[in-house]
Design a protein around this motif. Structure first.
Motif, PDB file in Angstrom:
ATOM      1  N   LEU A   3      60.747   4.959  -9.652  1.00  0.00           N
ATOM      2  CA  LEU A   3      62.177   5.204  -9.464  1.00  0.00           C
ATOM      3  C   LEU A   3      62.457   6.208  -8.349  1.00  0.00           C
ATOM      4  O   LEU A   3      63.599   6.388  -7.955  1.00  0.00           O
ATOM      5  N   MET A   4      61.413   6.849  -7.845  1.00  0.00           N
ATOM      6  CA  MET A   4      61.595   7.725  -6.695  1.00  0.00           C
ATOM      7  C   MET A   4      61.302   7.018  -5.370  1.00  0.00           C
ATOM      8  O   MET A   4      61.442   7.612  -4.308  1.00  0.00           O
TER       9      MET A   4
ATOM     10  N   VAL B 290      62.105   0.595  -3.576  1.00  0.00           N
ATOM     11  CA  VAL B 290      62.405  -0.013  -4.871  1.00  0.00           C
ATOM     12  C   VAL B 290      63.899   0.041  -5.143  1.00  0.00           C
ATOM     13  O   VAL B 290      64.521  -0.958  -5.552  1.00  0.00           O
ATOM     14  N   MET B 291      64.495   1.181  -4.892  1.00  0.00           N
ATOM     15  CA  MET B 291      65.920   1.336  -5.170  1.00  0.00           C
ATOM     16  C   MET B 291      66.779   0.586  -4.158  1.00  0.00           C
ATOM     17  O   MET B 291      67.816   0.012  -4.518  1.00  0.00           O
ATOM     18  N   ALA B 292      66.357   0.561  -2.901  1.00  0.00           N
ATOM     19  CA  ALA B 292      67.115  -0.178  -1.887  1.00  0.00           C
ATOM     20  C   ALA B 292      67.065  -1.678  -2.167  1.00  0.00           C
ATOM     21  O   ALA B 292      68.091  -2.375  -2.061  1.00  0.00           O
ATOM     22  N   ASP B 293      65.892  -2.189  -2.523  1.00  0.00           N
ATOM     23  CA  ASP B 293      65.742  -3.623  -2.773  1.00  0.00           C
ATOM     24  C   ASP B 293      66.529  -4.083  -3.991  1.00  0.00           C
ATOM     25  O   ASP B 293      66.855  -5.278  -4.111  1.00  0.00           O
ATOM     26  N   SER B 294      66.835  -3.156  -4.890  1.00  0.00           N
ATOM     27  CA  SER B 294      67.573  -3.514  -6.111  1.00  0.00           C
ATOM     28  C   SER B 294      69.033  -3.061  -6.050  1.00  0.00           C
ATOM     29  O   SER B 294      69.709  -3.018  -7.079  1.00  0.00           O
TER      30      SER B 294
ATOM     31  N   PHE C  98      72.585   4.958  -4.363  1.00  0.00           N
ATOM     32  CA  PHE C  98      73.334   5.671  -5.401  1.00  0.00           C
ATOM     33  C   PHE C  98      72.369   5.867  -6.573  1.00  0.00           C
ATOM     34  O   PHE C  98      72.109   4.936  -7.347  1.00  0.00           O
ATOM     35  N   LEU C  99      71.831   7.068  -6.680  1.00  0.00           N
ATOM     36  CA  LEU C  99      70.715   7.321  -7.589  1.00  0.00           C
ATOM     37  C   LEU C  99      71.098   8.303  -8.697  1.00  0.00           C
ATOM     38  O   LEU C  99      72.199   8.837  -8.728  1.00  0.00           O
TER      39      LEU C  99
ATOM     40  N   PHE D  58      63.999  16.848  -4.209  1.00  0.00           N
ATOM     41  CA  PHE D  58      63.018  17.855  -3.783  1.00  0.00           C
ATOM     42  C   PHE D  58      61.603  17.277  -3.854  1.00  0.00           C
ATOM     43  O   PHE D  58      60.732  17.646  -3.063  1.00  0.00           O
ATOM     44  N   SER D  59      61.373  16.362  -4.817  1.00  0.00           N
ATOM     45  CA  SER D  59      60.083  15.692  -4.933  1.00  0.00           C
ATOM     46  C   SER D  59      60.086  14.341  -4.240  1.00  0.00           C
ATOM     47  O   SER D  59      59.072  13.926  -3.656  1.00  0.00           O
ATOM     48  N   ALA D  60      61.206  13.636  -4.290  1.00  0.00           N
ATOM     49  CA  ALA D  60      61.265  12.288  -3.733  1.00  0.00           C
ATOM     50  C   ALA D  60      61.027  12.291  -2.223  1.00  0.00           C
ATOM     51  O   ALA D  60      60.365  11.389  -1.690  1.00  0.00           O
TER      52      ALA D  60
END
Length: 360
Positions: free
Chosen positions: A222-223, A227-231, A71-72, A80-82
């Motif tokens: 943040l892309m 990193v986002m999954a682990d947090s 959930f970003l 488009f960049s990530a």
């Protein structure tokens, strides 16, 4: 108070039942003595609500266990960049289908990070159909294949996937949760919230585990999907209200038959509206090839464009809002996402018929 029929392409209509439930919790949520917008995103109550939202989405879409659900922030456009940044470890080239305005933007961003092979391009015709996949020029050495199955601006849609072993990355912003899909056939699914999920401000990313963990060291953290999954999508403060409200929409969908029920209703809505347009003796027309007509975004053109302003003014007065077509294509567009029922379609057709009778 009377609510309008909101045909906006996004931010779009939300289920009235969900809005009423949120209204009762606006000042005090979950016994906290405060709004959900005022409590810590790391507190147990919000963490529990976030976990339930994820599980409900997994249930609705049948998301396999070997996929992360993120959930970003940043909107679908941020992906488009990530996507090229997270997936270019697979190779320096990617296949992109150019089928509308949003895929065009995705291609432009991707070119900053990978070599793009455009497998099809319908821009010269004004995005009125999607070539059969047998006519696509897929690359043997592509890292992934990117598609936009529904283009909101031109109202062009296709419901098949290329036959490839490469990870398929799909922008499902305007079709997610409108019908069942087989998530296991995709490498990455991403979607902005403001159509079938909830309010603007949150972006869903569903990514297969083997595509996580190879992010370049010199790119924005943040892309990085890992990193986002682990947090738990909370490396920074998430858009808590949008996440909470998305969870309410997921619960509403489950209570109302899930995506299977939505598919039945959405098919009926689209067939009814297109059927009326086709039977209007040319007063209204839809420019898209029949096989590629979108269920979610229905553009239509008046035979006499000089009537456009009157149509928009009178429809707005009749409680039918946001029917103006995108500025790049003109005409009209009715976006008929999950929260709009058959009553909205009936009201629109009744108005269109009255307007036709008065202006022939």
């Amino acid at each position: 108070m009377s609510r309008i029929f909101n045909f906006s392409a996004g931010p779009a209509a939300l289920p009235e039942a969900v809005l009423k439930e949120v209204q009762t919790e606006m000042l005090e949520w979950n016994g906290a003595g405060a709004s959900v917008m005022e409590v810590s995103h790391r507190g147990k109550p919000f963490m529990a609500a976030a976990a339930k939202a994820e599980q409900d989405l997994r249930d609705l879409m049948g998301i396999p266990d070997n996929y992360k659900v993120l959930f970003l922030q940043g909107g679908a456009t941020s992906q488009f960049s990530a996507i090229p940044l997270n997936l270019r470890f697979l190779g320096g080239k990617a296949d992109y289908a150019h089928t509308g305005h949003w895929s065009k933007k995705a291609i432009a961003d991707a070119k900053r990070f990978v070599e793009v092979n455009t497998v099809c391009d319908t821009s010269e015709e004004g995005y009125k159909h999607v070539p059969d996949v047998s006519d696509w020029t897929l690359s043997d050495d592509a890292a992934y294949v990117h598609i936009t199955p529904n283009e909101t601006i031109a109202g062009v849609e296709f419901d098949w996937l290329p036959d490839t072993e490469k990870p398929i990355c799909a922008d499902l912003s305007s079709t997610i949760l409108s019908r069942p899909i087989d998530v296991s056939k995709y490498g990455v699914i991403y979607a902005g919230a403001q159509k079938n999920i909830g309010p603007a401000g949150i972006t869903i990313v569903i990514v297969r585990d083997d595509l996580v963990g190879n992010f370049p060291d010199d790119a924005p953290r943040l892309m990085d999907y890992k990193v986002m999954a682990d947090s738990d999508s909370m490396n920074n403060t998430p858009p808590t209200f949008a996440w909470y409200l998305a969870g309410k929409v997921f619960a509403w969908l489950k209570a109302n038959g899930g995506v299977e029920a939505m598919a039945s209703i959405n098919r009926e809505k689209a067939e009814k509206l297109y059927g009326y347009i086709d039977a209007s003796d040319g007063f209204y027309t839809n420019p898209v090839a029949v096989a590629n007509r979108s269920w979610m975004n229905v553009p239509f053109i008046l035979a006499d464009s000089g009537l456009d302003a009157a149509f928009l003014e009178q429809s707005h007065a009749a409680g039918l809002h946001a029917l103006k077509g995108h500025r790049s294509v003109g005409g009209m567009r009715a976006s008929i996402y999950n929260a709009l029922g058959l009553d909205a379609i009936d009201a629109l057709i009744d108005f269109m018929d009255s307007f036709k009778s008065a202006n022939q």
